[in-house]
Design a protein around this motif. Structure first.
Motif, PDB file in Angstrom:
ATOM      1  N   LEU A  73       0.827  -1.210   0.000  1.00 12.79           N
ATOM      2  CA  LEU A  73       0.000   0.000   0.000  1.00 12.79           C
ATOM      3  C   LEU A  73       0.862   1.262   0.000  1.00 12.79           C
ATOM      4  CD1 LEU A  73      -2.855  -0.934   2.517  1.00 12.79           C
ATOM      5  CD2 LEU A  73      -2.993  -0.791   0.012  1.00 12.79           C
ATOM      6  N   LEU A  74       2.063   1.155   0.577  1.00 14.10           N
ATOM      7  CA  LEU A  74       2.955   2.307   0.592  1.00 14.10           C
ATOM      8  C   LEU A  74       3.497   2.630  -0.793  1.00 14.10           C
ATOM      9  CD1 LEU A  74       4.993   1.548   3.864  1.00 14.10           C
ATOM     10  CD2 LEU A  74       3.083   3.133   3.571  1.00 14.10           C
ATOM     11  N   TRP A  75       3.321   1.707  -1.731  1.00 13.73           N
ATOM     12  CA  TRP A  75       3.751   1.977  -3.103  1.00 13.73           C
ATOM     13  C   TRP A  75       2.880   3.049  -3.762  1.00 13.73           C
ATOM     14  CZ3 TRP A  75       5.642  -2.471  -6.681  1.00 13.73           C
ATOM     15  CH2 TRP A  75       6.612  -3.226  -6.031  1.00 13.73           C
ATOM     16  N   VAL A  76       1.631   3.198  -3.291  1.00 12.73           N
ATOM     17  CA  VAL A  76       0.690   4.101  -3.958  1.00 12.73           C
ATOM     18  C   VAL A  76       1.221   5.529  -3.990  1.00 12.73           C
ATOM     19  CG1 VAL A  76      -1.645   5.048  -3.934  1.00 12.73           C
ATOM     20  CG2 VAL A  76      -1.283   2.627  -3.414  1.00 12.73           C
ATOM     21  N   PRO A  77       1.585   6.132  -2.828  1.00 12.98           N
ATOM     22  CA  PRO A  77       2.108   7.507  -2.913  1.00 12.98           C
ATOM     23  C   PRO A  77       3.455   7.592  -3.610  1.00 12.98           C
ATOM     24  CG  PRO A  77       2.296   6.656  -0.672  1.00 12.98           C
ATOM     25  CD  PRO A  77       1.458   5.679  -1.426  1.00 12.98           C
ATOM     26  N   LEU A  78       4.165   6.451  -3.699  1.00 22.55           N
ATOM     27  CA  LEU A  78       5.462   6.439  -4.380  1.00 22.55           C
ATOM     28  C   LEU A  78       5.310   6.224  -5.883  1.00 22.55           C
ATOM     29  CD1 LEU A  78       7.524   4.303  -1.834  1.00 22.55           C
ATOM     30  CD2 LEU A  78       7.562   6.786  -2.119  1.00 22.55           C
ATOM     31  N   ARG A  79       4.057   5.960  -6.313  1.00 22.55           N
ATOM     32  CA  ARG A  79       3.739   5.738  -7.724  1.00 22.55           C
ATOM     33  C   ARG A  79       4.513   4.558  -8.301  1.00 22.55           C
ATOM     34  NH1 ARG A  79       3.402  12.034  -9.951  1.00 22.55           N
ATOM     35  NH2 ARG A  79       1.732  12.689  -8.521  1.00 22.55           N
ATOM     36  N   LEU A 136       9.801 -10.439 -13.223  1.00 21.58           N
ATOM     37  CA  LEU A 136       8.354 -10.216 -13.260  1.00 21.58           C
ATOM     38  C   LEU A 136       7.879  -9.312 -12.121  1.00 21.58           C
ATOM     39  CD1 LEU A 136       7.174 -13.792 -14.285  1.00 21.58           C
ATOM     40  CD2 LEU A 136       6.924 -11.696 -15.624  1.00 21.58           C
ATOM     41  N   GLY A 137       8.789  -8.510 -11.583  1.00 23.92           N
ATOM     42  CA  GLY A 137       8.406  -7.546 -10.557  1.00 23.92           C
ATOM     43  C   GLY A 137       9.088  -7.824  -9.233  1.00 23.92           C
ATOM     44  N   PRO A 138       9.515  -6.788  -8.520  1.00 23.06           N
ATOM     45  CA  PRO A 138      10.173  -6.956  -7.228  1.00 23.06           C
ATOM     46  C   PRO A 138       9.172  -7.270  -6.125  1.00 23.06           C
ATOM     47  CG  PRO A 138       9.883  -4.633  -7.671  1.00 23.06           C
ATOM     48  CD  PRO A 138       9.384  -5.362  -8.888  1.00 23.06           C
ATOM     49  N   GLY A 139       9.685  -7.751  -4.992  1.00 26.61           N
ATOM     50  CA  GLY A 139       8.845  -7.939  -3.823  1.00 26.61           C
ATOM     51  C   GLY A 139       8.436  -6.597  -3.239  1.00 26.61           C
ATOM     52  N   PRO A 140       7.391  -6.581  -2.390  1.00 29.46           N
ATOM     53  CA  PRO A 140       6.922  -5.312  -1.818  1.00 29.46           C
ATOM     54  C   PRO A 140       8.016  -4.543  -1.088  1.00 29.46           C
ATOM     55  CG  PRO A 140       5.340  -7.065  -1.383  1.00 29.46           C
ATOM     56  CD  PRO A 140       6.556  -7.718  -1.961  1.00 29.46           C
ATOM     57  N   ARG A 141       8.849  -5.250  -0.344  1.00 27.74           N
ATOM     58  CA  ARG A 141       9.872  -4.584   0.463  1.00 27.74           C
ATOM     59  C   ARG A 141      10.969  -4.003  -0.418  1.00 27.74           C
ATOM     60  NH1 ARG A 141       7.434  -8.831   2.133  1.00 27.74           N
ATOM     61  NH2 ARG A 141       6.629  -9.062   4.258  1.00 27.74           N
ATOM     62  N   ASP A 142      11.374  -4.747  -1.457  1.00 28.16           N
ATOM     63  CA  ASP A 142      12.378  -4.227  -2.384  1.00 28.16           C
ATOM     64  C   ASP A 142      11.827  -3.038  -3.169  1.00 28.16           C
ATOM     65  OD1 ASP A 142      14.312  -6.079  -1.661  1.00 28.16           O
ATOM     66  OD2 ASP A 142      13.619  -7.555  -3.122  1.00 28.16           O
ATOM     67  N   GLY A 143      10.547  -3.129  -3.561  1.00 30.02           N
ATOM     68  CA  GLY A 143       9.935  -2.025  -4.291  1.00 30.02           C
ATOM     69  C   GLY A 143       9.814  -0.768  -3.442  1.00 30.02           C
ATOM     70  N   MET A 145      11.929   0.091  -1.156  1.00 27.17           N
ATOM     71  CA  MET A 145      13.286   0.639  -1.121  1.00 27.17           C
ATOM     72  C   MET A 145      13.588   1.435  -2.392  1.00 27.17           C
ATOM     73  SD  MET A 145      16.836  -1.535  -1.185  1.00 27.17           S
ATOM     74  CE  MET A 145      16.389  -2.204  -2.792  1.00 27.17           C
ATOM     75  N   THR A 146      13.302   0.841  -3.562  1.00 32.99           N
ATOM     76  CA  THR A 146      13.609   1.532  -4.812  1.00 32.99           C
ATOM     77  C   THR A 146      12.703   2.748  -5.015  1.00 32.99           C
ATOM     78  OG1 THR A 146      12.162  -0.013  -6.004  1.00 32.99           O
ATOM     79  CG2 THR A 146      14.515  -0.538  -5.920  1.00 32.99           C
ATOM     80  N   GLY A 147      11.446   2.660  -4.553  1.00 38.80           N
ATOM     81  CA  GLY A 147      10.543   3.798  -4.658  1.00 38.80           C
ATOM     82  C   GLY A 147      11.010   4.970  -3.811  1.00 38.80           C
ATOM     83  N   LEU A 148      11.438   4.686  -2.588  1.00 37.51           N
ATOM     84  CA  LEU A 148      11.955   5.756  -1.723  1.00 37.51           C
ATOM     85  C   LEU A 148      13.236   6.347  -2.296  1.00 37.51           C
ATOM     86  CD1 LEU A 148      11.353   4.148   1.789  1.00 37.51           C
ATOM     87  CD2 LEU A 148      10.233   6.183   0.871  1.00 37.51           C
ATOM     88  N   HIS A 149      14.055   5.503  -2.879  1.00 34.35           N
ATOM     89  CA  HIS A 149      15.288   5.985  -3.514  1.00 34.35           C
ATOM     90  C   HIS A 149      14.959   6.964  -4.638  1.00 34.35           C
ATOM     91  CE1 HIS A 149      18.962   6.094  -5.866  1.00 34.35           C
ATOM     92  NE2 HIS A 149      18.343   5.483  -6.865  1.00 34.35           N
ATOM     93  N   ARG A 150      13.981   6.613  -5.463  1.00 32.80           N
ATOM     94  CA  ARG A 150      13.628   7.451  -6.593  1.00 32.80           C
ATOM     95  C   ARG A 150      12.997   8.767  -6.150  1.00 32.80           C
ATOM     96  NH1 ARG A 150      10.023   4.568  -8.579  1.00 32.80           N
ATOM     97  NH2 ARG A 150       8.228   5.931  -8.241  1.00 32.80           N
ATOM     98  N   THR A 152      13.223  10.285  -3.040  1.00 33.84           N
ATOM     99  CA  THR A 152      14.008  11.119  -2.131  1.00 33.84           C
ATOM    100  C   THR A 152      15.388  11.471  -2.663  1.00 33.84           C
ATOM    101  OG1 THR A 152      15.000   9.241  -0.936  1.00 33.84           O
ATOM    102  CG2 THR A 152      12.833  10.015  -0.185  1.00 33.84           C
ATOM    103  N   GLY A 153      15.886  10.666  -3.598  1.00 38.08           N
ATOM    104  CA  GLY A 153      17.229  10.894  -4.097  1.00 38.08           C
ATOM    105  C   GLY A 153      18.314  10.352  -3.195  1.00 38.08           C
ATOM    106  N   ARG A 154      17.929   9.763  -2.068  1.00 32.61           N
ATOM    107  CA  ARG A 154      18.908   9.156  -1.166  1.00 32.61           C
ATOM    108  C   ARG A 154      19.450   7.869  -1.770  1.00 32.61           C
ATOM    109  NH1 ARG A 154      20.278  12.951   2.674  1.00 32.61           N
ATOM    110  NH2 ARG A 154      18.403  13.961   3.479  1.00 32.61           N
ATOM    111  N   SER A 155      20.632   7.458  -1.318  1.00 33.78           N
ATOM    112  CA  SER A 155      21.247   6.255  -1.864  1.00 33.78           C
ATOM    113  C   SER A 155      20.449   5.013  -1.468  1.00 33.78           C
ATOM    114  CB  SER A 155      22.691   6.121  -1.362  1.00 33.78           C
ATOM    115  OG  SER A 155      22.713   5.788   0.013  1.00 33.78           O
ATOM    116  N   VAL A 156      20.491   4.010  -2.348  1.00 31.05           N
ATOM    117  CA  VAL A 156      19.828   2.739  -2.063  1.00 31.05           C
ATOM    118  C   VAL A 156      20.392   2.131  -0.792  1.00 31.05           C
ATOM    119  CG1 VAL A 156      19.503   0.383  -2.889  1.00 31.05           C
ATOM    120  CG2 VAL A 156      19.217   2.291  -4.458  1.00 31.05           C
TER     121      VAL A 156
END
Length: 212
Positions: A73-79, A136-143, A145-150, A152-156
């Protein structure tokens, strides 16, 4: 939330990729069960799942599923757009973990628990290579991480470390098992994934040639 399927999924390799994804997710859940049965400490997310189960009831596998869905669900605001593998991750891991725990009795001897832990960590690395390699798509937790990286601009590395430490601290506070297994997993999983992933990744399709 729209479901994303890579364009290359229309190719003839889709059946292989789906089979590889299913095998990887199932084995990942089995590996989680093995590490939990060793009772020497699991990965940070499993410490959290175990702590939630102890305080709120339900099986650890159930909390793997619930937490995965909440993270999604946290992916929603991260698009972020989930793939087939993302949904499969939520649905399969917890069920496979609970099935493993129901079939495998809890050992008491350290001479059994240590090899069980080692087998769980090794299998986890193999399973990660299988399901990520299916593309075929990352797991929720990995996604997350990558969504927050994209966004916020912070390092992975910084975001991954912050997430892992946060869930580990909450898990320990809730009574999850933290121990040598947690440290062993942290040290071994990176090299194991690096070993298995290149060997198990389905090749990306070659770019289509453009006629001039």
């Amino acid at each position: 939330m729209a479901l994303s399927l890579p364009l290359s999924a229309a190719r003839g390799d889709l059946p292989r990729r789906l089979a590889q994804l299913a095998a990887g997710l199932t084995l990942y859940g089995v590996s989680m069960g093995l590490m939990l049965r060793a009772s020497l400490g699991g990965n940070p997310w499993d410490v959290l799942h175990q702590g939630l189960a102890r305080h709120l009831g339900g099986s650890v596998g159930t909390w793997v599923t619930v937490v995965g869905a909440l993270v999604l669900l946290l992916w929603v605001p991260l698009r972020q757009k989930p793939g087939v593998g993302t949904i499969g991750n939520v649905l399969v891991l917890g069920a496979a973990m609970d099935a493993t725990l129901s079939l495998l009795p809890a050992p008491h001897a350290l001479a059994v628990r240590l090899p069980l832990l080692a087998a769980g960590i090794l299998l986890n690395g193999l399973a990660t290579g299988l399901y990520i390699g299916a593309r075929l798509g990352p797991g929720p937790r990995d996604g997350l991480m990558t969504g927050l990286h994209r966004r916020t601009g912070r390092s992975v590395r910084l975001i991954r470390t912050g997430l892992e430490l946060t869930v580990l601290a909450v898990g320990i506070a809730l009574g999850g098992t933290f121990g040598i297994g947690t440290l062993a997993y942290a040290l071994a999983i990176g090299p194991l994934v690096q070993l298995f992933l290149p060997r198990l990744s389905v090749p990306a399709p070659a770019p289509t040639a453009t006629r001039v």
